[in-house]
Design a protein around this motif. Sequence first.
Motif, PDB file in Angstrom:
ATOM      1  N   LYS A 179       0.866  -1.171   0.000  1.00  0.00           N
ATOM      2  CA  LYS A 179       0.000   0.000   0.000  1.00  0.00           C
ATOM      3  C   LYS A 179       0.905   1.223   0.000  1.00  0.00           C
ATOM      4  CE  LYS A 179      -3.483  -2.145   2.972  1.00  0.00           C
ATOM      5  NZ  LYS A 179      -4.170  -2.001   4.250  1.00  0.00           N
ATOM      6  N   ASP A 209      -2.242   5.386  -4.436  1.00  0.00           N
ATOM      7  CA  ASP A 209      -2.497   3.953  -4.325  1.00  0.00           C
ATOM      8  C   ASP A 209      -3.688   3.593  -5.203  1.00  0.00           C
ATOM      9  OD1 ASP A 209      -2.876   1.336  -3.599  1.00  0.00           O
ATOM     10  OD2 ASP A 209      -2.839   1.701  -1.440  1.00  0.00           O
ATOM     11  N   ARG A 248      -5.367   0.928  -5.555  1.00  0.00           N
ATOM     12  CA  ARG A 248      -6.400   0.174  -4.856  1.00  0.00           C
ATOM     13  C   ARG A 248      -7.272   1.115  -4.033  1.00  0.00           C
ATOM     14  NH1 ARG A 248      -3.832  -4.147  -1.323  1.00  0.00           N
ATOM     15  NH2 ARG A 248      -2.610  -2.344  -0.815  1.00  0.00           N
ATOM     16  N   GLN A 249      -6.640   2.109  -3.411  1.00  0.00           N
ATOM     17  CA  GLN A 249      -7.394   3.068  -2.612  1.00  0.00           C
ATOM     18  C   GLN A 249      -8.312   3.888  -3.512  1.00  0.00           C
ATOM     19  OE1 GLN A 249      -7.040   2.606   0.548  1.00  0.00           O
ATOM     20  NE2 GLN A 249      -8.544   4.118   1.118  1.00  0.00           N
TER      21      GLN A 249
END
Length: 155
Positions: A32, A77, A79-80
């Motif tokens: 992350k 990020d 994914r974030q």
Amino acid sequence: MRISAAQRTENENRIRAAMDRLLRGEIPAGGKCDIKTLASEAAVDRTAFYGARPYAHLRVEFERRLNALREAGDIPDPRQAQITRLKTENAKLKERLAQSEQTIDDLTDFRTQSLARLAAQHEEILRLREAGSETSRITRLPASRSAAKVIGSCS
């Protein structure tokens, strides 16, 4: 174990390089955009970023830069960013679903009321026909074929 000034400078350079990569969005698989990943990418112990440890100032710098990117709307990020996008999309879909359910309920109520009114009107028509047939002064006209079809389909 103490490290020399040269080793400390080298570690700081590795940390800054890893920091730049993470903030550009180059997140390693399973990582992350956080201190844990920063420490592993720079090959430095994570505890060195906390308290009065040697790299605490770099943690503060990393968090400051990360917050500045987030405030600017840039989430490094992926994914974030995906989680944020999916949460927004999910909220919109829930709202659309609630609106659709309300529309369905309204239309179902309308249909029920319409059918009840049609049935009441049909009963009234039958009652009036019956009342009209009892009176001998009224001559009943023959129903046309198209009218008979319409009346038959309403039943």
